[in-house]
Design an enzyme around this catalytic site. Structure first.
Site, PDB file in Angstrom:
ATOM      1  N   ALA A 143      25.283 -41.206  33.177  1.00 23.63           N
ATOM      2  CA  ALA A 143      25.100 -40.287  34.312  1.00 23.63           C
ATOM      3  C   ALA A 143      24.063 -39.236  33.957  1.00 23.63           C
ATOM      4  O   ALA A 143      24.114 -38.627  32.892  1.00 23.63           O
ATOM      5  CB  ALA A 143      26.428 -39.610  34.649  1.00 23.63           C
ATOM      6  N   LEU A 173      28.343 -40.633  42.681  1.00 27.55           N
ATOM      7  CA  LEU A 173      27.637 -41.372  43.753  1.00 27.55           C
ATOM      8  C   LEU A 173      26.434 -40.602  44.298  1.00 27.55           C
ATOM      9  O   LEU A 173      26.048 -40.781  45.452  1.00 27.55           O
ATOM     10  CB  LEU A 173      28.603 -41.750  44.887  1.00 27.55           C
ATOM     11  CG  LEU A 173      29.782 -42.646  44.467  1.00 27.55           C
ATOM     12  CD1 LEU A 173      30.704 -42.921  45.647  1.00 27.55           C
ATOM     13  CD2 LEU A 173      29.287 -43.969  43.882  1.00 27.55           C
ATOM     14  N   ARG A 219       2.780 -50.177  29.200  1.00 26.03           N
ATOM     15  CA  ARG A 219       4.146 -49.702  29.005  1.00 26.03           C
ATOM     16  C   ARG A 219       4.952 -50.823  28.356  1.00 26.03           C
ATOM     17  O   ARG A 219       4.555 -51.977  28.365  1.00 26.03           O
ATOM     18  CB  ARG A 219       4.798 -49.340  30.364  1.00 26.03           C
ATOM     19  CG  ARG A 219       4.114 -48.198  31.112  1.00 26.03           C
ATOM     20  CD  ARG A 219       4.276 -46.860  30.406  1.00 26.03           C
ATOM     21  NE  ARG A 219       3.635 -45.764  31.137  1.00 26.03           N
ATOM     22  CZ  ARG A 219       2.374 -45.359  30.962  1.00 26.03           C
ATOM     23  NH1 ARG A 219       1.604 -45.968  30.082  1.00 26.03           N
ATOM     24  NH2 ARG A 219       1.884 -44.344  31.639  1.00 26.03           N
ATOM     25  N   SER A 250      15.902 -41.569  26.164  1.00 28.57           N
ATOM     26  CA  SER A 250      14.701 -42.125  26.791  1.00 28.57           C
ATOM     27  C   SER A 250      13.494 -42.050  25.866  1.00 28.57           C
ATOM     28  O   SER A 250      13.362 -41.110  25.066  1.00 28.57           O
ATOM     29  CB  SER A 250      14.429 -41.314  28.059  1.00 28.57           C
ATOM     30  OG  SER A 250      13.158 -41.617  28.567  1.00 28.57           O
ATOM     31  N   PHE A 277      22.086 -48.097  38.344  1.00 29.75           N
ATOM     32  CA  PHE A 277      21.372 -49.318  37.945  1.00 29.75           C
ATOM     33  C   PHE A 277      21.845 -49.807  36.565  1.00 29.75           C
ATOM     34  O   PHE A 277      22.472 -50.870  36.434  1.00 29.75           O
ATOM     35  CB  PHE A 277      19.875 -48.995  37.988  1.00 29.75           C
ATOM     36  CG  PHE A 277      18.967 -49.931  37.266  1.00 29.75           C
ATOM     37  CD1 PHE A 277      19.074 -51.305  37.438  1.00 29.75           C
ATOM     38  CD2 PHE A 277      17.978 -49.439  36.418  1.00 29.75           C
ATOM     39  CE1 PHE A 277      18.219 -52.180  36.774  1.00 29.75           C
ATOM     40  CE2 PHE A 277      17.119 -50.297  35.759  1.00 29.75           C
ATOM     41  CZ  PHE A 277      17.247 -51.671  35.926  1.00 29.75           C
ATOM     42  N   ILE A 278      21.596 -49.041  35.524  1.00 29.31           N
ATOM     43  CA  ILE A 278      21.910 -49.504  34.169  1.00 29.31           C
ATOM     44  C   ILE A 278      23.421 -49.490  33.916  1.00 29.31           C
ATOM     45  O   ILE A 278      23.990 -50.433  33.360  1.00 29.31           O
ATOM     46  CB  ILE A 278      21.166 -48.651  33.113  1.00 29.31           C
ATOM     47  CG1 ILE A 278      19.644 -48.754  33.330  1.00 29.31           C
ATOM     48  CG2 ILE A 278      21.531 -49.093  31.693  1.00 29.31           C
ATOM     49  CD1 ILE A 278      18.808 -47.800  32.477  1.00 29.31           C
ATOM     50  N   ASP A 314      31.616 -41.653  38.348  1.00 32.09           N
ATOM     51  CA  ASP A 314      30.314 -41.452  38.999  1.00 32.09           C
ATOM     52  C   ASP A 314      30.505 -40.540  40.198  1.00 32.09           C
ATOM     53  O   ASP A 314      31.533 -40.601  40.887  1.00 32.09           O
ATOM     54  CB  ASP A 314      29.765 -42.828  39.460  1.00 32.09           C
ATOM     55  CG  ASP A 314      28.264 -42.833  39.658  1.00 32.09           C
ATOM     56  OD1 ASP A 314      27.785 -42.058  40.500  1.00 32.09           O
ATOM     57  OD2 ASP A 314      27.578 -43.605  38.978  1.00 32.09           O
ATOM     58  N   LYS A 368      16.606 -34.676  27.601  1.00 28.67           N
ATOM     59  CA  LYS A 368      17.082 -35.808  26.791  1.00 28.67           C
ATOM     60  C   LYS A 368      16.927 -35.486  25.297  1.00 28.67           C
ATOM     61  O   LYS A 368      17.800 -35.806  24.490  1.00 28.67           O
ATOM     62  CB  LYS A 368      16.290 -37.077  27.136  1.00 28.67           C
ATOM     63  CG  LYS A 368      16.600 -37.634  28.526  1.00 28.67           C
ATOM     64  CD  LYS A 368      17.985 -38.255  28.595  1.00 28.67           C
ATOM     65  CE  LYS A 368      18.318 -38.783  29.976  1.00 28.67           C
ATOM     66  NZ  LYS A 368      19.665 -39.341  30.101  1.00 28.67           N
ATOM     67  N   TYR A 396      12.793 -33.189  32.347  1.00 30.11           N
ATOM     68  CA  TYR A 396      13.672 -34.346  32.118  1.00 30.11           C
ATOM     69  C   TYR A 396      13.635 -34.759  30.646  1.00 30.11           C
ATOM     70  O   TYR A 396      14.669 -34.944  30.004  1.00 30.11           O
ATOM     71  CB  TYR A 396      13.231 -35.511  33.013  1.00 30.11           C
ATOM     72  CG  TYR A 396      13.862 -36.838  32.638  1.00 30.11           C
ATOM     73  CD1 TYR A 396      15.166 -37.146  33.040  1.00 30.11           C
ATOM     74  CD2 TYR A 396      13.167 -37.792  31.872  1.00 30.11           C
ATOM     75  CE1 TYR A 396      15.746 -38.360  32.691  1.00 30.11           C
ATOM     76  CE2 TYR A 396      13.746 -38.998  31.523  1.00 30.11           C
ATOM     77  CZ  TYR A 396      15.036 -39.284  31.937  1.00 30.11           C
ATOM     78  OH  TYR A 396      15.609 -40.477  31.574  1.00 30.11           O
TER      79      TYR A 396
END
Ligand SMILES: NC(=O)c1ccc[n+]([C@@H]2O[C@H](COP(=O)([O-])OP(=O)(O)OC[C@H]3O[C@@H](n4cnc5c(N)ncnc54)[C@H](O)[C@@H]3O)[C@@H](O)[C@H]2O)c1
Length: 315
Positions: free
Chosen positions: A79, A37, A214, A122, A15-16, A35, A150, A146
Site C-alpha cells: 500500500a 480501495l 528502462r 522502488s 496491481f502488484i 486496502d 521510499k 515519492y
C-alpha cells in the site's frame, strides 16, 4: 516460513498486491488483504473470492491495522501513494501515507508478533544514476517526493530491525508491468498506456526519440520474488533489486506493442524534461540471497498483458 502463518498483503487490491495475494493463496497460505480501495479495486480480487479475507482500512490507522494483523506471520507492504507526478503536487500526503503509514504498520506488526515484513521499494531511490547496471551498492539519489519517501522508509526499516525481533526485506522493484495494471490512470505506466492507446487504435506516443531505456519486469516474476523473500531465512534488513537485468528502449517497446496489438502506428512526442537516458538493474543479489531470477521474457510478458487487457475489455 511455516504455512500455518497467515500473510497480510497491504495494498492487496492493487496491481502488484493482487498478484502477490494470488501467488500466496495458490501456495496454500492463509491470505488477508488490507486496502482502502483508493487506487485498487475489488474487481482485482474477485477471482480470489472465498480464498482470501478482505479488510477495508487505511495503513495510517493503527486500530484498523490491528484487526487485520491478528495471527499474521509475514506482511507484504504494498500500500502506498504511488504516483511520482502527484507526489510533486502533494508531497505532504505522499509522506503521510508512505512514511506515516509505514511506521504505523511496523509498530502494529511488531505488536502482533509478525516475524518479517517485505516492503515494496522502488528503483526510484537510485534517481539519475549512471553507474549501470544499478546494484544495491549504487548511491541513492531520490529525485521526487515519492522516491524520497521510499528511500527514507528503507532507512527507517533498517534502523527498526536493529534492536527488534523483526526482519525486513525491501524489494526495489524496477518497471513492473502485467495484467491488472491500471491503464485508466492519468499517470499510467508506459506499458499500460500503450495498451490503452493501442486498444483504442490511437497512435502510441513515444517521448523524444524513444532511445531512453528502462528495465521492465513482469508482475508474475515480482510475485515470485516476494514469495521467495517471505520464505528465505534472511535476518535483519536487506535491500534487494527486483529487475530483469536487461535494458529495453521505449521505442522497441512501442514497436513490440504495435506488432502485438496490430494496426497501430507510433508518433513522437516532445521529450520529457530531465528524463533518465538509460536505466537497468543488476539481479545478482536477488539470485544470491533469494535464488530468484525472472522467468518471463519481455515479449512473453507483453503478450500475456495485451491478451488479458483485451479479454477484460470484452467482458
Ligand atoms: N508498479 C510499479 O512499476 C512499481 C515500481 C516500484 C515500486 N512500486 C511499489 O509497489 C507497490 C504497489 O504498487 P502498484 O503498482 O501495485 O500500485 P497500485 O496503486 O495498483 O496499488 C497500491 C494499492 O495500495 C492501496 N492503498 C493506497 N493507499 C493506501 C492506504 N493509505 N491504506 C491502505 N491501502 C492503500 C490502493 O488502494 C491500491 O490497492 C507500491 O508500494 C509502489 O510504490 C511499484
Amino acid at each position: 516460513m511455516d504455512k500455518k502463518f497467515r500473510v497480510l498483503v497491504t495494498g492487496g487490491c492493487g496491481f502488484i498486491g493482487s498478484h502477490i495475494a494470488e501467488k500466496m493463496a495458490d501456495a496454500g497460505y492463509d491470505v488477508v488483504i488490507f486496502d482502502d480501495l483508493s487506487s485498487g479495486t475489488m474487481e482485482n480480487i474477485t477471482h480470489l473470492s472465498g480464498r482470501v479475507k478482505f479488510f477495508r482500512g487505511d495503513v495510517r490507522n493503527k486500530k484498523e491495522l490491528r484487526g487485520a494483523l491478528s495471527g499474521a506471520g509475514v506482511v507484504f507492504h504494498e500500500a502506498a501513494f504511488v504516483s511520482v507526478p502527484e507526489s510533486e503536487k502533494d508531497p505532504s500526503r505522499c509522506f503521510d501515507i508512505n512514511l506515516g503509514g509505514t511506521i504505523s504498520l511496523l509498530e502494529e506488526a511488531e505488536r502482533a508478533g509478525v516475524e518479517k515484513v517485505i516492503f515494496a521499494s522502488s528503483c526510484a531511490v537510485y534517481g539519475n544514476n549512471e553507474d549501470l547496471p544499478l546494484t544495491e551498492n549504487a548511491g541513492v539519489s531520490p529525485g521526487s517526493p515519492y522516491a524520497v519517501s521510499k528511500s527514507v522508509a528503507e532507512q527507517l526499516m533498517k534502523e527498526y530491525c536493529v534492536r527488534r525481533p523483526i526482519s525486513i526485506t525491501a524489494l526495489r522493484y524496477f518497471n513492473v508491468y502485467g495484467p491488472r495494471q491500471n491503464p485508466e490512470s492519468k499517470y499510467a505506466a508506459v506499458v499500460s498506456k500503450f495498451i490503452q492507446d493501442g486498444g483504442k487504435k490511437r497512435k502510441l506516443s513515444v517521448e523524444g526519440d524513444g532511445s531512453q531505456t528502462r528495465d521492465f519486469i513482469f508482475v508474475g516474476d515480482v510475485a515470485e520474488a516476494n514469495m521467495r523473500a517471505a520464505q528465505a531465512s534472511l535476518k535483519g534488513f536487506h535491500a534487494i533489486n527486483v529487475c530483469s537485468g536487461k535494458e529495453a528502449s521505449v521505442m522497441d517497446l512501442a514497436k513490440n506493442m504495435s506488432l502485438l496489438i496490430g494496426n497501430v502506428s507510433i508518433e513522437q512526442a516532445p521529450p520529457r524534461a530531465n528524463d533518465i537516458a538509460r536505466s537497468w538493474g543488476s539481479g545478482e543479489k536477488a539470485l544470491d540471497l533469494l535464488g530468484f531470477s525472472p522467468k518471463t521474457s519481455l515479449i512473453e510478458g507483453l503478450k500475456i498483458t495485451v491478451e488479458s487487457y483485451l479479454e477484460r475489455k470484452l467482458r
